[in-house]
Write a protein that holds these residues in place. Structure first.
Motif, short mmCIF file in Angstrom:
data_model
loop_
_atom_site.label_atom_id
_atom_site.label_comp_id
_atom_site.label_asym_id
_atom_site.label_seq_id
_atom_site.Cartn_x
_atom_site.Cartn_y
_atom_site.Cartn_z
N THR A 1 -47.70 21.22 6.42
CA THR A 1 -48.41 22.48 6.66
C THR A 1 -49.53 22.68 5.65
O THR A 1 -50.59 23.20 5.99
CB THR A 1 -47.41 23.66 6.63
OG1 THR A 1 -46.44 23.42 7.65
CG2 THR A 1 -48.10 24.98 6.89
N GLN B 1 -41.00 26.63 4.04
CA GLN B 1 -42.38 27.02 4.38
C GLN B 1 -42.39 28.31 5.20
O GLN B 1 -43.25 29.17 5.02
CB GLN B 1 -43.11 25.90 5.09
CG GLN B 1 -42.43 25.38 6.34
CD GLN B 1 -43.38 24.50 7.15
OE1 GLN B 1 -44.59 24.70 7.15
NE2 GLN B 1 -42.84 23.52 7.85
N GLU C 1 -34.64 23.18 3.53
CA GLU C 1 -35.19 23.21 4.89
C GLU C 1 -35.58 24.65 5.25
O GLU C 1 -34.84 25.59 4.98
CB GLU C 1 -34.09 22.70 5.83
CG GLU C 1 -34.49 22.61 7.27
CD GLU C 1 -33.24 22.46 8.14
OE1 GLU C 1 -32.18 22.06 7.63
OE2 GLU C 1 -33.33 22.76 9.33
N GLY D 1 -41.94 19.30 5.82
CA GLY D 1 -42.60 20.35 6.59
C GLY D 1 -43.62 21.11 5.76
O GLY D 1 -44.72 21.44 6.23
#
Ligand SMILES: [Zn+2]
Ligand SMILES: [Zn+2]
Length: 314
Positions: free
Chosen positions: A77, A42, A39, A73
């Motif tokens: 993105t 990015q 997590e 995520g």
């Protein structure tokens, strides 16, 4: 020939103010490969300045949450930034099934991901080969979790010896190309020249082993033997060996003992717990294997061979 390592997350299980969750960017040739995607990965990629372009392969060591929760995520993105190309996610079958469920059943419940994603299961053996580089997977024991480690290798390059080519009057052009490709040639005058006749210096293949969470080292010694660099976890100190064993992790001392026994060049420790000071981890490992470094987030390391290989002897 070199591997660039960018440590994007060096924490174990939960992030701290200083350390993000596991992710390592390995760059070599035209490849950019992410190993694990905890997590927040990015943000770490952006903060490091590495950028998202060309990131088209993610290797997952195993499906524990600290190693995979960043996938959704990151993929969202990539789509938002209009970064094209298929993203290949590699992992053991159970790991991959989990990642696929997470993304197509959870994050994008309709099953349609915003960028093309290929879920490609790995088995022990060669995973990617492009002529100059090779990535192989090998099994790793980490509690009950199906886990793999990854070996990145530069295929040894054969160079021709210019002086020998001249002395044997091998014409420039196709004959030399054939020899460079490892094939014998017959010259116009009937002589046969083999690659061994004109062998120059050879660059031994550079090797980098990346291992995520792991609870034992016995099965890894031969796999990582002689590697130029070994990246591996060190979640506990020897004083907490019982906890390490219970949770399927290593102590810094165990990781260092593996590096020493397998005679690797350099050891990088990651997956670090906030219960210890970095200096404690470093001291415990260096007592066994001096060429140890404890990774910090955003550490950028180049793995290359400094010494020139000797001329191939005949
Ligand atoms: Zn972990
Ligand atoms: Zn784990």
């Amino acid at each position: 020939m070199r591997f660039e390592l960018l440590f994007l997350g060096t924490a174990a299980s939960a992030p701290s103010a200083e350390r993000g969750l596991p992710a390592l960017l390995v760059t070599f040739g035209r490849h950019r490969v992410l190993v694990d995607c905890g997590e927040g990965t990015q943000r770490q990629i952006l903060k490091s300045g590495a950028g998202l372009k060309g990131l088209n392969r993610i290797l997952l060591t195993h499906a524990h949450l600290d190693h995979v929760l960043g996938l959704g995520g990151l993929i969202a993105t990539l789509a938002l930034f209009d970064i094209r190309g298929t993203v290949t996610i590699n992992g053991g079958p159970a790991t991959l099934a989990y990642a696929e469920r997470l993304l197509t059943g959870g994050v994008w419940g309709g099953g349609l991901l915003p960028v093309p994603v290929a879920f490609a299961p790995v088995a022990p053996g060669v995973l990617v080969e492009d002529g100059r580089f090779r990535i192989s997977a090998f099994p790793v024991i980490h509690g009950e979790a199906e886990s793999f480690g990854f070996l990145f290798e530069a295929v040894p390059m054969r160079h021709l010896d210019a002086a020998r080519l001249e002395s044997l009057s091998v014409p420039k052009g196709p004959p030399r190309s054939r020899l460079a490709a490892g094939l014998p040639v017959r010259l116009d005058d009937g002589r046969v020249i083999t690659p061994e006749d004109v062998a120059g210096p050879s660059d031994p293949g550079l090797r980098l082993a990346v291992i995520g969470d792991v609870g034992e080292t016995e099965t890894l010694v031969e796999v990582v033997r002689g590697a130029d660099a070994l990246v591996i976890e060190a979640t506990f100190l020897e004083a907490d060996r019982d906890k390490a064993e219970r949770w399927g992790h290593l102590t810094a001392r165990q990781a260092a003992a593996l590096a020493a026994e397998a005679e690797v060049e350099q050891l990088f420790l990651t997956h670090l717990s906030p219960r210890y000071e970095t200096a404690q981890i470093l001291a415990e490992a260096r007592a066994v294997f001096p060429r140890t470094r404890v990774a910090a987030d955003f550490d950028h390391v180049t793995i290359a061979r400094a010494r020139r290989p000797e001329l191939a002897s005949r």
